[in-house]
Write a protein that holds these residues in place. Structure first.
Motif, short mmCIF file in Angstrom:
data_model
loop_
_atom_site.label_atom_id
_atom_site.label_comp_id
_atom_site.label_asym_id
_atom_site.label_seq_id
_atom_site.Cartn_x
_atom_site.Cartn_y
_atom_site.Cartn_z
N GLY A 1 8.13 4.62 14.43
CA GLY A 1 7.34 4.05 13.21
C GLY A 1 6.53 3.22 13.82
O GLY A 1 5.34 2.70 13.14
N GLU A 2 6.79 2.21 14.84
CA GLU A 2 5.97 1.22 15.21
C GLU A 2 4.82 1.86 15.73
O GLU A 2 3.62 1.01 15.60
N VAL A 3 4.75 2.82 16.36
CA VAL A 3 3.53 3.57 16.86
C VAL A 3 2.41 3.97 15.84
O VAL A 3 1.41 3.70 15.84
N PHE A 4 2.96 4.17 14.73
CA PHE A 4 2.25 4.74 13.35
C PHE A 4 1.67 3.45 12.98
O PHE A 4 0.54 3.50 12.62
N LEU A 5 2.58 2.45 12.69
CA LEU A 5 1.86 1.10 12.21
C LEU A 5 0.93 0.43 13.30
O LEU A 5 -0.12 0.11 12.70
N ARG A 6 1.09 0.53 14.60
CA ARG A 6 0.13 0.04 15.31
C ARG A 6 -1.07 0.51 15.47
O ARG A 6 -2.32 -0.05 15.65
N LEU A 7 -1.21 1.94 15.42
CA LEU A 7 -2.42 2.69 15.34
C LEU A 7 -3.23 2.00 13.87
O LEU A 7 -4.48 2.25 14.09
N ILE A 8 -2.61 1.82 12.98
CA ILE A 8 -3.29 1.27 11.72
C ILE A 8 -3.74 -0.18 12.03
O ILE A 8 -5.07 -0.52 11.57
N PHE A 9 -2.90 -0.89 12.34
CA PHE A 9 -3.14 -2.23 12.51
C PHE A 9 -4.16 -2.63 13.40
O PHE A 9 -4.99 -3.56 13.34
N MET A 10 -4.22 -1.96 14.62
CA MET A 10 -5.11 -2.40 15.70
C MET A 10 -6.67 -2.11 14.97
O MET A 10 -7.60 -2.68 15.69
N VAL A 11 -7.08 -1.23 14.07
CA VAL A 11 -8.16 -1.08 13.62
C VAL A 11 -8.64 -1.58 12.16
O VAL A 11 -9.54 -1.56 11.64
N VAL A 12 -7.48 -2.43 11.57
CA VAL A 12 -7.72 -3.32 10.42
C VAL A 12 -8.89 -4.21 10.41
O VAL A 12 -9.67 -4.05 9.44
N VAL A 13 -8.73 -4.96 11.47
CA VAL A 13 -9.91 -6.28 11.37
C VAL A 13 -11.03 -5.51 11.53
O VAL A 13 -12.24 -5.90 10.79
N PRO A 14 -11.58 -4.64 12.61
CA PRO A 14 -12.93 -4.05 12.69
C PRO A 14 -13.31 -3.19 11.12
O PRO A 14 -14.59 -3.20 10.99
N ILE B 1 2.46 6.61 -0.37
CA ILE B 1 3.50 6.91 0.56
C ILE B 1 3.29 5.88 1.70
O ILE B 1 4.20 5.30 2.03
N THR B 2 2.34 5.54 2.00
CA THR B 2 1.84 4.84 3.08
C THR B 2 2.29 3.32 2.54
O THR B 2 2.74 2.51 3.43
N ALA B 3 1.99 2.87 1.51
CA ALA B 3 2.32 1.63 1.06
C ALA B 3 3.73 1.31 0.98
O ALA B 3 4.24 0.26 1.27
N PHE B 4 4.40 2.30 0.48
CA PHE B 4 5.77 2.24 0.33
C PHE B 4 6.53 2.32 1.54
O PHE B 4 7.57 1.41 1.79
N ALA B 5 6.21 3.07 2.52
CA ALA B 5 6.64 3.00 3.96
C ALA B 5 6.45 1.74 4.65
O ALA B 5 7.46 1.14 5.39
N THR B 6 5.26 1.04 4.56
CA THR B 6 4.96 0.08 5.28
C THR B 6 4.95 -1.30 4.75
O THR B 6 5.00 -2.27 5.44
N SER B 7 4.89 -1.48 3.31
CA SER B 7 5.22 -2.59 2.80
C SER B 7 3.89 -3.91 3.20
O SER B 7 4.16 -4.88 3.27
N SER B 8 2.89 -3.07 3.30
CA SER B 8 1.58 -3.88 3.95
C SER B 8 0.41 -3.22 3.35
O SER B 8 0.11 -2.24 3.36
N SER B 9 -0.32 -4.36 2.62
CA SER B 9 -1.56 -3.90 1.96
C SER B 9 -2.51 -3.67 3.13
O SER B 9 -3.62 -2.82 3.08
N SER B 10 -2.41 -4.56 4.18
CA SER B 10 -3.29 -4.19 5.51
C SER B 10 -3.11 -2.89 5.94
O SER B 10 -4.25 -2.27 6.41
N ALA B 11 -1.86 -2.43 6.23
CA ALA B 11 -1.88 -1.31 6.64
C ALA B 11 -2.31 -0.15 5.90
O ALA B 11 -2.56 1.10 6.16
N THR B 12 -2.06 -0.21 4.64
CA THR B 12 -2.61 0.57 3.52
C THR B 12 -4.00 0.98 3.15
O THR B 12 -4.43 1.73 2.87
N LEU B 13 -4.61 -0.11 3.45
CA LEU B 13 -6.13 -0.29 3.33
C LEU B 13 -6.85 0.89 3.86
O LEU B 13 -7.61 1.54 3.22
N PRO B 14 -6.76 1.26 5.32
CA PRO B 14 -7.55 2.61 5.71
C PRO B 14 -7.28 3.49 4.99
O PRO B 14 -8.34 4.28 4.87
N THR B 15 -5.98 3.80 4.36
CA THR B 15 -5.71 5.27 3.84
C THR B 15 -6.42 5.07 2.54
O THR B 15 -6.81 6.10 2.18
N ALA B 16 -6.20 4.01 1.87
CA ALA B 16 -6.88 3.71 0.70
C ALA B 16 -8.52 4.02 0.50
O ALA B 16 -8.88 4.72 -0.50
#
Length: 297
Positions: free
Chosen positions: A23-36, A260-275
Motif C-alpha cells: 500500500g505504501e508503494v502505491f501511495l508514494r508513487l502518487i505523493f512523489m508527483v503531487v507537487v510537480p 475508490i482512491t479517496a476512500f482507500a487513501t483518505s487524502s485529497s492530495s493523493a486523490t488529485l492526480p486520479t481526479a
C-alpha cells in the motif's frame, strides 16, 4: 488480530512486512508527483484560460460552490452529531480504553491547535518567500509557511504572468505540459497496482485496529456513514442533477475510480492526480478548467 486474548504474531507480521508496504508503494508513487503536478496543472490551467477577467469569474464561481458545499457538509455533520450524540452511547470502560489507546495522538493534536498561527500570519504565509522551500515541505507539513497553499499561489502568479506575454513564454508552457504528461504517466504506473495497493492498505488497517474497534464505535461509525450518505446521495446528487444536468448514477459511475482512491487513501492530495485524469477523460471537462478548479479545490 487477537486470538484468545493474544496477538496473532503471524498476521501482524504479514500486515507490517507485506500488506502495508504494498500500500505504501502505491501511495508514494502518487505523493512523489503531487507537487510537480499541482504546479504544472494549476499554471497550465490559468495560462489556458488566458483572460485574467475570465479567470476571476471562474475563481469566484469556484469559491461560491466550495463555500456552499462545505457549509452544507458542516451543517449535516453538526446536525447528526448533536442529534444522535454517539459519544453518549459509549460505555465508560470503553471510553477509558480508547482514551488510553489514543492519548498520544490526542495530545499532539491539542498541542498543534494551541500553536496555530493567527489569521494575519496565515494569510501572509500564502505568499511564499521561497517557493522551493515551501514545495519541499508541502506534502509532509514541514514547510515554514503556507505549504501547498503557497505553492498554489506561486503557480497562480506564474500562470497569470504567462498570459501577459504568451509569445515569449511559449517554451515554458511546453515544458510545463511535458511535466504534466510525465506526472500522468507515473500516475498510470501507480493505478496499475492500485487494486493491490488499496487491498494492502485496507488489510493492514483492519489487522491493526481489528473489528472490535468497529463494534465499540458502532454508533459513531453509523453516524459518520449516515452523514456521508446524506452528503453524497443528497447534496451531491442534487447538484449534479440541477447544476450539471447529468444523472447522478451516470456521474458516480464515471468517477468511481476517484471515489475508490479517496476512500482507500483518505487524502485529497493523493486523490488529485486520479481526479484530474478521470474528470478530463470520463466527464469530458476541458483540461484548463479541470486543472484550475480541481487543483484549487
Amino acid at each position: 488480530v487477537e486470538i484468545d486474548g493474544k496477538a496473532n504474531a503471524q498476521l501482524t507480521k504479514f500486515a507490517d512486512n507485506f500488506a502495508k508496504p504494498v500500500g505504501e508503494v502505491f501511495l508514494r508513487l502518487i505523493f512523489m508527483v503531487v507537487v510537480p503536478l499541482v504546479f504544472s496543472a494549476l499554471t497550465l490551467g490559468v495560462a489556458g484560460i488566458g483572460d485574467v477577467r475570465r479567470l476571476g469569474r471562474l475563481g469566484f464561481r469556484t469559491l461560491v460552490m466550495t463555500l456552499i458545499l462545505s457549509s452544507l457538509s458542516v451543517g449535516i455533520g453538526l446536525l447528526l452529531a448533536n442529534t444522535i450524540r454517539p459519544g453518549d452511547r459509549l460505555p465508560a470502560e470503553k471510553r477509558q480504553e480508547l482514551q488510553s489507546r489514543f492519548t498520544k495522538e490526542e495530545t499532539k493534536a491539542v498541542s498543534q491547535a494551541k500553536q496555530a498561527k493567527s489569521l494575519r500570519d496565515s494569510l501572509l504565509d500564502i505568499i511564499p518567500k521561497n517557493p522551493l522551500q515551501e514545495a519541499v515541505g508541502a506534502v509532509d507539513g514541514s514547510s515554514p509557511g503556507g505549504g501547498m497553499l503557497a505553492v498554489m499561489f506561486f503557480s497562480l502568479v506564474v500562470g497569470i504572468a504567462i498570459t501577459i506575454a504568451p509569445e515569449r513564454t511559449a517554451p515554458l508552457v511546453s515544458v510545463l505540459e511535458g511535466i504534466y504528461d510525465v506526472c500522468m504517466v507515473v500516475i498510470g504506473f501507480a493505478m496499475r497496482i492500485a487494486p493491490f495497493g488499496v487491498a494492502g492498505l485496507m488489510f493492514s488497517l483492519t489487522a491493526v485496529l481489528g473489528f472490535d474497534i468497529l463494534k465499540t464505535l458502532a454508533w459513531y461509525v453509523l453516524t459518520v456513514m449516515l452523514g456521508l450518505g446524506l452528503h453524497l446521495f443528497g447534496v451531491y446528487s442534487l447538484m449534479v442533477r440541477l447544476v450539471a444536468g447529468m444523472a447522478p448514477s451516470q456521474f458516480f459511475s464515471r468517477i468511481r475510480e476517484v471515489m475508490i482512491t479517496a476512500f482507500a487513501t483518505s487524502s485529497s492530495s493523493a486523490t488529485l492526480p486520479t481526479a484530474l485524469r478521470v474528470t478530463e477523460e470520463n466527464l469530458g471537462v476541458r483540461r484548463d478548467i479541470t486543472s484550475f478548479v480541481l487543483t484549487v479545490g
